[in-house]
Every structure is written in C-alpha cells, then in structure tokens.
Scaffold this active site. Structure first.
Site, PDB file in Angstrom:
ATOM      1  N   ASP A  87     -15.177  -5.384  10.568  1.00  0.00           N
ATOM      2  CA  ASP A  87     -14.976  -6.091   9.297  1.00  0.00           C
ATOM      3  C   ASP A  87     -13.479  -6.317   9.053  1.00  0.00           C
ATOM      4  O   ASP A  87     -13.083  -6.943   8.064  1.00  0.00           O
ATOM      5  CB  ASP A  87     -15.658  -5.375   8.128  1.00  0.00           C
ATOM      6  CG  ASP A  87     -15.167  -3.953   7.933  1.00  0.00           C
ATOM      7  OD1 ASP A  87     -14.319  -3.492   8.718  1.00  0.00           O
ATOM      8  OD2 ASP A  87     -15.646  -3.297   6.987  1.00  0.00           O
TER       9      ASP A  87
ATOM     10  N   GLU B 251     -19.553   2.912   7.701  1.00  0.00           N
ATOM     11  CA  GLU B 251     -18.512   3.851   7.303  1.00  0.00           C
ATOM     12  C   GLU B 251     -19.081   4.921   6.377  1.00  0.00           C
ATOM     13  O   GLU B 251     -19.724   4.592   5.371  1.00  0.00           O
ATOM     14  CB  GLU B 251     -17.392   3.114   6.552  1.00  0.00           C
ATOM     15  CG  GLU B 251     -16.602   2.164   7.426  1.00  0.00           C
ATOM     16  CD  GLU B 251     -15.450   1.500   6.674  1.00  0.00           C
ATOM     17  OE1 GLU B 251     -15.176   1.861   5.512  1.00  0.00           O
ATOM     18  OE2 GLU B 251     -14.838   0.600   7.273  1.00  0.00           O
TER      19      GLU B 251
ATOM     20  N   GLU C  66     -10.961   7.499  12.405  1.00  0.00           N
ATOM     21  CA  GLU C  66      -9.771   6.693  12.103  1.00  0.00           C
ATOM     22  C   GLU C  66      -8.723   7.514  11.360  1.00  0.00           C
ATOM     23  O   GLU C  66      -9.016   8.143  10.325  1.00  0.00           O
ATOM     24  CB  GLU C  66     -10.182   5.452  11.282  1.00  0.00           C
ATOM     25  CG  GLU C  66      -9.013   4.543  10.983  1.00  0.00           C
ATOM     26  CD  GLU C  66      -9.428   3.150  10.497  1.00  0.00           C
ATOM     27  OE1 GLU C  66     -10.633   2.817  10.515  1.00  0.00           O
ATOM     28  OE2 GLU C  66      -8.511   2.396  10.119  1.00  0.00           O
TER      29      GLU C  66
HETATM   30  O1  KIV Z   1     -13.054  -3.156  11.433  1.00  0.00           O
HETATM   31  C1  KIV Z   1     -12.431  -2.615  12.358  1.00  0.00           C
HETATM   32  O2  KIV Z   1     -11.648  -3.235  13.080  1.00  0.00           O
HETATM   33  C2  KIV Z   1     -12.641  -1.182  12.578  1.00  0.00           C
HETATM   34  C3  KIV Z   1     -11.734  -0.493  13.551  1.00  0.00           C
HETATM   35  C4  KIV Z   1     -10.403  -0.285  12.951  1.00  0.00           C
HETATM   36  C5  KIV Z   1     -12.311   0.745  14.078  1.00  0.00           C
HETATM   37  O3  KIV Z   1     -13.490  -0.599  11.984  1.00  0.00           O
END
Ligand code: KIV
Length: 272
Positions: A52, A123, A190
């Site tokens: 996203d 998430e 992260e």
């Molecule tokens: O949306 C994204 O690019 C991510 C990465 C930073 C893991 O979730």
C-alpha cells in the site's frame, strides 16, 4: 564448501518456509505495475509485494491511508500479468479489513479473484487475529506485518523505531508467535531493534522478513523506488540505494528535451 541452493521455478508459500529451514535468505521488493514487476521478476527476486506504499510512491499521498481496495486490485493485476516466478503478495489497504472478519474476508477474496494474487498481507497482531483466522479458513495465505505499521501512523504520530520499550517488545514477540500459531506463512517486521528482530526470527519456524530490522532475520524487503534511488527525499538509516535512477532518468529526459528543441530528434533513420 558451499552447498548449491535449490532452484525454484515458481515460489510458493511452502518454498519460503523451506528456504528458512535451509538458511537461504529471502529477497522481497515492492512493485506496483507490469513493467517494473517484469524487471524485478526477471532479476530473480523471490517475493513481490504490491504494497500500500503505492499510495505514497505512485499517487504522491503523504500516508498509506488513502489508497482504496479497487486501486490495490488495479496495481496487483498489472504485477500479476508480468510475473512468472515470484510469489505475489498484496496489501489489504486501510479500511478494507478493520471492521470485522467478514469484511476482511470479502476484501481478500476480491484481491485474489480480481487480481490473481497469491497471498495477502495485513498490518497488526492480536487486534486483528479473528480477521486473519477467517481469511486463512477460506484458503487464502496470509503474511503478517508487525512493528511499525504505517496504517496506524495517526495513532503513534511518528515513523520512529518501534518496540524499544520492554512492554512493546513483549507484545510484539507474543503477536509473532500467535501469527505463526494461527497459520500465517511469513511475517514482515518493520523498523524494530535488530536484536529483537533476530530473537523473533529464531522463535518461529515461518520466515521473518525485515525492513529496518537488521541482518538477523530470514529475508529483507525494500520499496523498489527507494532502493533504485528514484526518491532522494526519503533517506532512512536502513535504506541502501543500489542505483541513482533519479539522476540517470533526469539526464536522459533533459537530453531528449534538448534534441527535440534543437531538431536533432528524430534523425533520418528514425523516420518512415
Ligand atoms: O507497503 C509496503 O511497501 C510495505 C513494506 C514497507 C513492507 O508494507
């Protein structure tokens, strides 16, 4: 003596778990369109994430919150058409899974059906446990995402390193174990301290893929446009730039502009 690595014609969720068991590191990059995904896949990257982060990178939003489910499906469809080897994971965007498990399942089914993706990523930990369980029950592979969760940016107010306090680290470790227990095939971690990330990776059998989480995890992920040096304004400590495409592209475009103005393009060979 180095042991020959197994060659994978097609990466599946099982391949990733096998790679961890064989101590082979997993490579993951984002892509949001056909052309870039084709290059990334040809280069041999194991997992392509339709993140996203497209909200920032492709649409110029300040956060990941505005991107919609329809827009994620649009990006993912282009990526899927390009990819022959990599596993393609698609982020469930903000607002498409937080209400209840039924909504989470409906959104995941839309992604899988309309884009042809191979898995989804969500998430959060215990707060979304029931939603993850519901998606998994329908046969959709799920990648977890703990630590810095950009969809919750307004709850925390900053993008600083997460889980520095003992109570946060404890919750993160419990969440990782829970995600493995309920059936997630991998977990993104992260921006957390490297020591904690390594501890988490050692505590689970499923691969832990880090971004700003140090070298002690099972794989690494970066945003493609950041590692290619297409965005000089974003310079976190964890980012390594493997190219300076912003300069390369700017020079090429300036050269073309000069040639058009000076009537040097097209030449005799470049016309019918
Ligand atoms: O949306 C994204 O690019 C991510 C990465 C930073 C893991 O979730």
């Amino acid at each position: 003596m180095s042991v020959a690595k197994k060659q994978y014609k097609r990466i599946t969720v099982k391949s990733l778990i096998e790679m961890k068991a064989n101590s082979e590191k997993i490579s993951m990059l984002t892509s949001y369109d056909f052309t870039m995904a084709q290059i990334v896949d040809h280069a041999g990257i194991d997992v392509i994430l339709v993140g996203d982060s497209a909200s920032n990178v492709m649409a110029g939003h300040e956060t990941t919150l505005p991107i919609t489910l329809d827009q994620m499906i649009y990006h993912a469809s282009g990526v899927i058409r390009a990819v022959k080897r990599a596993l393609v994971v698609v982020d469930l965007p903000f607002g498409s899974y937080q209400s209840d498990p039924k909504e989470a399942l409906r959104s995941s089914i839309r992604i899988m059906k309309e884009s042809g993706a191979h898995a989804v990523k969500l998430e959060g930990g215990s707060e979304i446990k029931d939603s993850i369980k519901r998606i998994l029950k329908a046969g959709v592979p799920v990648m977890g995402h703990l630590g810095l969760t950009p969809q919750s940016i307004y709850k925390f107010g900053t993008y600083t390193v997460r889980a520095k306090e003992e109570y946060e680290a404890k919750k993160l470790k419990e969440d990782a174990l829970m995600l493995e227990r309920i059936g997630c095939f991998a977990i993104v971690l992260e921006k957390v301290p490297a020591k904690l990330a390594e501890e988490v990776a050692k505590s689970v059998q499923v691969p832990v893929i880090g971004i700003g989480a140090g070298a002690g995890v099972d794989g690494q992920v970066l945003v493609l446009h950041d590692m290619l040096g297409m965005n000089k304004e974003f310079s976190p400590k964890f980012l390594r730039r493997y190219a300076d495409l912003e300069s390369v592209m700017t020079k090429a475009i300036q050269h073309y502009n000069e040639d058009v103005k000076a009537q040097k393009f097209p030449n005799e060979e470049e016309q019918y």
